[in-house]
Design a protein around this motif. Structure first.
Motif, mmCIF file in Angstrom:
data_model
loop_
_atom_site.group_PDB
_atom_site.id
_atom_site.type_symbol
_atom_site.label_atom_id
_atom_site.label_comp_id
_atom_site.label_asym_id
_atom_site.label_seq_id
_atom_site.Cartn_x
_atom_site.Cartn_y
_atom_site.Cartn_z
ATOM 1 N N LYS A 127 -9.387 6.263 0.447
ATOM 2 C CA LYS A 127 -9.404 4.851 0.814
ATOM 3 C C LYS A 127 -10.761 4.223 0.488
ATOM 4 O O LYS A 127 -10.838 3.083 0.024
ATOM 5 N N GLN A 128 -11.831 4.982 0.733
ATOM 6 C CA GLN A 128 -13.170 4.477 0.431
ATOM 7 C C GLN A 128 -13.342 4.216 -1.060
ATOM 8 O O GLN A 128 -13.999 3.256 -1.473
ATOM 9 N N GLU B 191 0.367 5.495 0.328
ATOM 10 C CA GLU B 191 -0.570 6.598 0.536
ATOM 11 C C GLU B 191 0.186 7.886 0.825
ATOM 12 O O GLU B 191 1.297 7.873 1.355
ATOM 13 N N ASP C 222 -9.233 9.341 4.048
ATOM 14 C CA ASP C 222 -10.215 8.274 4.216
ATOM 15 C C ASP C 222 -11.158 8.179 3.021
ATOM 16 O O ASP C 222 -11.597 7.079 2.656
ATOM 17 N N VAL D 236 -3.102 0.440 -3.897
ATOM 18 C CA VAL D 236 -2.949 -0.917 -3.363
ATOM 19 C C VAL D 236 -2.527 -1.862 -4.487
ATOM 20 O O VAL D 236 -3.052 -1.766 -5.607
ATOM 21 N N TYR E 205 -3.959 7.179 -2.822
ATOM 22 C CA TYR E 205 -3.986 5.938 -2.059
ATOM 23 C C TYR E 205 -4.020 4.789 -3.052
ATOM 24 O O TYR E 205 -4.924 4.711 -3.896
ATOM 25 N N ILE F 176 0.847 -1.200 0.000
ATOM 26 C CA ILE F 176 0.000 0.000 0.000
ATOM 27 C C ILE F 176 0.875 1.240 0.000
ATOM 28 O O ILE F 176 1.875 1.314 0.711
ATOM 29 N N ASN G 269 -11.373 1.017 -1.777
ATOM 30 C CA ASN G 269 -12.048 -0.133 -1.172
ATOM 31 C C ASN G 269 -13.442 -0.363 -1.757
ATOM 32 O O ASN G 269 -14.039 -1.429 -1.565
#
Length: 392
Positions: A370-371, A336, A367, A349, A347, A334, A374
């Motif tokens: 990240k959302q 970020e 965040d 992955v 961010y 990861i 994800n």
């Protein structure tokens, strides 16, 4: 060697090195011929890529975008190119001189073949610096693969016993790192550090401490090379096709993290047997947030990506404006970064050591980025890690 033969040689040394090295070792050649027909052309690839990235496209992130001045970029390009050519020859001289130490036979032409064709991975992989995020991993993987190619080639070209190839490789790698570091200092003194951003010389990344590198390398000094050799099992698998564009586009949904998709694009590229598929889309909301989401599949380079993911170090850097860090979590690499002043960041992955998913742009906070990532079905993406594999 015409361009058709040159590209065929690049593809062969990258995809089938076990069978290509004996062919290379048996070919008649001269120092002049190797330079004129191969090294002068292939060594120019990463130099041009760095110029394009740093002077024409620009670099940076987290709210900043910088360009190396074109004049300085051109000067740096010429200097790096000339010094790369010189460094190739110097490393070949030292590789030749070391041959008897490891039970090999001295032959300068064969030593130059060894260096030139092993460094092919770094030279070709260096083109990837043009690609944000995925590019640095491809470049890192290519450097690692260059070590592997060197390890495979030495028994054929320098006639060293197979059981001494690892030690021969480790010492050669250390010498290359030290010489690259010295060359970097020379260029920095001539044109300043601005032109050095992201630069690499030859097949090795600039770095290392010359004070701790000697030709009498012990097991500690050889550890990085040893790890690389252990990590790389089948770096380029010519029997793995990257996902079709229609498949990879399904991982970019209409909405993510409260934002709507504005556009969508995808492409599948293949260069000298290495295939990559990528897709990207821009998302925005009513609050002025705008994020680009990218999904990439490295396909036949998944072994190289696995090695890069395995060897990439954890790192963290904090400033008064934000932070940047790289780490591994649940087996996924990861990266970020966030800038508090501009409310922007990225961010990313690495999934199944094959797929790269990254969100970058202006957001409410890290965040939200990240959302977005994800929100992609990462588990489903991971389930496709062996997709496109065909029998040998």
């Amino acid at each position: 060697m015409d361009l058709g033969n040159l590209f065929a040689r690049i593809k062969a040394i990258l995809t089938t090195p076990q069978t290509e090295w004996p062919v290379i070792a048996g070919e008649p050649a001269t120092v002049n011929g190797l330079y004129r027909h191969y090294i002068l052309i292939v060594a120019a690839l990463p130099v041009l890529a760095h110029f394009i990235r740093h002077s024409l496209i620009g670099y940076g992130g987290w709210g900043t975008h910088l360009h190396t001045p074109v004049g300085m970029g051109l000067l740096g390009m010429v200097l790096y190119y000339l010094l790369t050519l010189a460094l190739t020859y110097v490393v070949a001289l030292l590789t030749n001189a070391l041959a008897p130490t490891f039970g090999g036979q001295k032959d300068l032409v064969q030593a130059l073949k060894t260096v030139a064709y092993a460094w092919t991975a770094g030279w070709v992989g260096g083109i990837a610096v043009i690609i944000p995020w995925l590019g640095w991993l491809v470049a890192l993987a290519s450097l690692i693969y260059g070590i592997y190619l060197l390890y495979l080639g030495l028994p054929h070209t320098m006639r060293c016993p197979a059981d001494k190839a690892a030690g021969y490789t480790a010492v050669t790698v250390i010498i290359t790192i030290v010489l690259s570091w010295i060359v970097g200092l020379i260029v920095a003194g001539l044109i300043g550090t601005a032109a050095l951003t992201g630069a690499r010389m030859g097949g090795m990344q600039l770095g290392g401490d010359a004070r701790h590198a000697t030709t009498e390398a012990n097991s500690t000094a050889a550890e990085p090379a040893g790890k690389a050799l252990e990590a790389v099992q089948k770096p380029v698998d010519n029997h793995v096709q990257s996902l079709p564009t229609d498949t990879i586009k399904t991982f970019l949904p209409d909405t993510l993290a409260g934002m709507k998709r504005e556009d969508l694009s995808a492409e599948r590229n293949s260069t000298v047997g290495m295939q990559v598929t990528s897709a990207r889309a821009n998302y925005s909301d009513d609050h002025g947030h705008r994020v680009q989401l990218e999904v990439g599949d490295t396909g036949s380079m998944r072994g190289m990506m696995a090695a890069a993911s395995a060897l990439a170090p954890d790192s963290e850097q904090q400033t008064e404006h934000g932070y940047e860090k790289t780490y591994t979590s649940q087996g996924r690499l990861i990266h970020e970064a966030w800038n508090n002043d501009t409310h922007s960041g990225e961010y990313g992955v690495i999934v199944a050591r094959r797929f790269a998913v990254k969100a970058t742009g202006n957001a409410e906070n890290i965040d939200q980025l990240k959302q977005v990532v994800n929100g992609v079905d990462l588990d489903k993406l991971e389930s496709l890690k062996n997709e496109g594999t065909t029998a040998n």
